[in-house]
Write an enzyme that holds these catalytic residues in place. Structure first.
Site, short mmCIF file in Angstrom:
data_model
loop_
_atom_site.label_atom_id
_atom_site.label_comp_id
_atom_site.label_asym_id
_atom_site.label_seq_id
_atom_site.Cartn_x
_atom_site.Cartn_y
_atom_site.Cartn_z
N LYS A 114 0.84 -1.20 -0.10
CA LYS A 114 0.03 -0.04 -0.02
C LYS A 114 0.73 1.15 0.00
CE LYS A 114 -2.43 2.25 4.01
NZ LYS A 114 -1.37 3.11 3.99
N ASN A 115 1.97 1.21 0.97
CA ASN A 115 2.72 2.45 0.88
C ASN A 115 3.66 2.87 -0.06
OD1 ASN A 115 1.35 3.08 3.30
ND2 ASN A 115 2.90 2.50 4.90
N ASP A 171 3.82 0.64 11.84
CA ASP A 171 2.55 0.05 11.25
C ASP A 171 2.34 -1.39 11.75
OD1 ASP A 171 2.09 2.39 9.93
OD2 ASP A 171 2.59 1.85 8.13
N ARG A 213 -0.01 14.68 12.77
CA ARG A 213 0.47 14.56 11.57
C ARG A 213 0.51 15.63 10.60
NH1 ARG A 213 -1.67 8.73 9.39
NH2 ARG A 213 0.26 8.69 8.20
N ARG A 217 -9.06 -0.49 3.87
CA ARG A 217 -8.06 0.66 3.21
C ARG A 217 -6.82 0.11 3.02
NH1 ARG A 217 -6.19 4.96 6.88
NH2 ARG A 217 -4.92 4.99 5.02
N CYS A 255 -5.81 13.24 11.89
CA CYS A 255 -5.78 11.92 11.50
C CYS A 255 -5.68 11.25 13.22
CB CYS A 255 -4.48 11.48 10.83
SG CYS A 255 -4.30 9.56 10.95
C1 UD1 Z 1 4.13 6.94 6.13
C2 UD1 Z 1 3.33 5.65 5.81
C3 UD1 Z 1 2.47 5.19 7.30
C4 UD1 Z 1 3.75 4.96 8.22
C5 UD1 Z 1 4.68 6.22 8.29
C6 UD1 Z 1 5.54 6.02 9.15
C7 UD1 Z 1 2.29 5.85 3.59
C8 UD1 Z 1 1.19 6.32 2.71
N1 UD1 Z 1 2.04 6.11 5.00
O1 UD1 Z 1 3.13 7.88 6.62
O2 UD1 Z 1 1.79 3.97 7.13
O3 UD1 Z 1 2.96 4.66 9.56
O4 UD1 Z 1 5.18 6.69 6.99
O5 UD1 Z 1 6.52 4.81 8.87
O6 UD1 Z 1 3.64 5.83 3.21
N2 UD1 Z 1 5.57 14.67 10.62
C9 UD1 Z 1 5.60 16.07 10.74
N3 UD1 Z 1 5.45 16.96 9.85
C10 UD1 Z 1 5.52 16.57 8.52
C11 UD1 Z 1 5.51 15.07 8.31
C12 UD1 Z 1 5.63 14.26 9.12
O7 UD1 Z 1 5.75 16.46 11.99
O8 UD1 Z 1 5.42 17.38 7.40
C13 UD1 Z 1 5.48 13.72 11.61
C14 UD1 Z 1 4.30 13.00 11.68
O9 UD1 Z 1 3.32 13.62 12.33
C15 UD1 Z 1 4.83 11.66 12.45
C16 UD1 Z 1 6.14 11.48 11.76
O10 UD1 Z 1 6.70 12.85 11.41
O11 UD1 Z 1 4.76 11.99 13.79
C17 UD1 Z 1 6.31 10.46 10.90
O12 UD1 Z 1 5.40 10.89 9.45
P1 UD1 Z 1 5.74 10.62 8.09
O13 UD1 Z 1 7.02 9.73 7.94
O14 UD1 Z 1 5.46 11.82 7.29
O15 UD1 Z 1 4.48 9.36 7.73
P2 UD1 Z 1 3.58 9.56 6.36
O16 UD1 Z 1 4.56 9.74 5.34
O17 UD1 Z 1 2.38 10.27 6.86
#
Ligand code: UD1
Length: 416
Positions: free
Chosen positions: A22-23, A304, A121, A397, A116
């Protein structure tokens, strides 16, 4: 709304075939906007998030065909520069189309993703990185992005966000000059994205490490690619087997992607034997406590898989502490597991204690989120009696036909 009715007690046993991650597929679909051409993707998982991404791409003018797990995306002509609010609220990772859209168009509008369940996030790292590539961004409920050129830059991420790393890559592929990402996310799905876009003719190197370099190119070609196997779905089914005392063969894996999960399963007493392309997991006589589990960025234990591993530990011999470092609200499954007789206590937003019990009992529970819902399915497979799990749209999902796959491996699940 649909529910699962699960009668526990049957061993999960047999051979499992899993489709793509999925990711990975979601960023690959977003990347398909870049080449203004035909994109053919094999091994596509038929999950709700993929259908949402199909709707998003269609809404901006892509022509899409999905047949037998093969997705064909024709991104030759775009008809809109705006992603509808409903999509972004439904699936937070829709934000991943932003990097590719702003590479393609001088003006893009997308809505702020909704809050979320598993945590705040924010998307500050995505937006600030795009700003460093020359994109002007005005933030309100709508995020309004304009640019003349995208110009390569050195970007240091404060934290290695998976989504932000992907958005930078997508925006930088056709930029003027070189973009370097320091402290990049190292997850396997980023490597898959690099492979996909490089097959189109991009010049990206370093994915899988914390330093990624993207040399901008002018033109990209059509592409054909197979998505990597879903390490999280595989890990979930491995736990289904481990928690029910079964033995499961997985026909295809990428071994380094599975190792962070497998190391923990071995600590829990499972035996894992690697075959030519896959693996065989044999469950322990008694599930051992893993004592302490910290989720962290790859190659550490993935957030995850935290909820599913917790289900396994509810039946372990001893005490465990789970330390969730990635998200601040990812223990919502704990109170649901307790309804089944588990002994978990959420100590803080990042810490949870789990003391093993001898038995779980069927109960009525509600999926709190995608992986939390999967964890409840696992607990129900091992529980005595019947469980009812509602709000299974979360599970759908990210898992293709989970009830059909588990039933084919010996489970007793009905979707009603
Ligand atoms: C992706 C995965 C999700 C997984 C996560 C961590 C997909 C579609 N989803 O989510 O399944 O759980 O990686 O491995 O690939 N953060 C910020 N600011 C930002 C972006 C992130 O503070 O602009 C924080 C988030 O709130 C979170 C952490 O960074 O606490 C990690 O988030 P991130 O690695 O961005 O996860 P996703 O890409 O949303």
């Amino acid at each position: 709304m649909s529910k699962y009715l699960i009668t526990g007690g049957n061993k999960i046993h047999g051979t499992l075939s899993i489709k793509g991650a999925k990711n990975s597929i979601l960023p690959l679909m977003a990347a398909s906007l870049l080449n203004e051409n035909i994109n053919i993707i094999h091994n596509v998982p038929l999950i709700a998030d993929v259908y949402t991404m199909i709707d998003i791409l269609k809404s901006i003018g892509c022509k899409i065909d999905l047949n037998d797990h093969v997705l064909v995306i024709d991104s030759s002509n775009l008809s809109s520069n705006e992603i509808d609010e409903g999509y972004v609220k439904k699936m937070r990772s829709s934000i991943i189309v932003l990097g590719a859209m702003i590479s393609r168009l001088e003006h893009v509008k997308i809505y702020e993703p909704g809050g979320c369940a598993i945590g705040k996030r924010p998307i500050d790292l995505h937006l600030n990185s795009l700003r460093q590539l020359g994109v002007k961004i005005e933030e309100g409920s709508i995020i309004d992005c304009t640019r003349k050129k995208i110009i390569g830059n050195d970007i240091i991420l404060d934290s290695p966000s998976v989504g932000a790393t992907e958005n930078i890559i997508l925006a930088a592929v056709k930029a003027e000059g070189i973009t370097r990402i320091y402290n990049a996310a190292k997850e396997p799905e980023i490597e898959d994205l690099q492979d996909y876009v490089n097959k189109m003719g991009a010049k990206i190197s370093g994915a899988g490490s914390d330093f990624i370099e993207i040399q901008g190119v002018d033109k990209l070609d059509k592409v054909e690619h197979t998505v990597i196997p879903d390490r999280i779905a595989i890990g979930t089914y491995m736990i289904a087997s481990a928690i029910t005392g079964g033995c499961l063969e997985v026909d295809k894996i990428i071994r380094p992607h599975m190792e962070p999960i497998n190391k923990t399963l071995i600590k829990a007493g499972c035996e894992i034997e690697y075959t030519k392309e896959g693996l065989i997991i044999t469950s322990p006589k008694k599930i051992q406590a893993i004592n302490f589990l910290k989720t962290d960025i790859h190659p550490n234990f993935p957030t995850d898989m935290q909820a599913q591993m917790m289900s396994l530990m509810t039946l372990s011999e001893g005490d465990n502490v789970f330390y969730e470092t990635i998200f601040e609200n990812r223990f919502m499954h704990c109170s649901e597991l307790n309804k089944m007789g588990a002994n978990t206590e959420t100590l803080s937003s990042h810490l949870c204690r789990v003391s093993g019990v001898d038995k779980l009992y069927g109960a009525k529970t509600t999926s709190p989120d995608l992986r939390g819902g999967a964890a409840l399915v696992l607990a129900a497979l091992a529980a005595e009696g019947e469980s009812e799990i509602s709000d299974i749209y979360h599970v759908e999902r990210g898992y293709e036909n989970i009830e059909g796959i588990l039933n084919s491996l010996g489970a007793n699940i009905k979707k009603i």
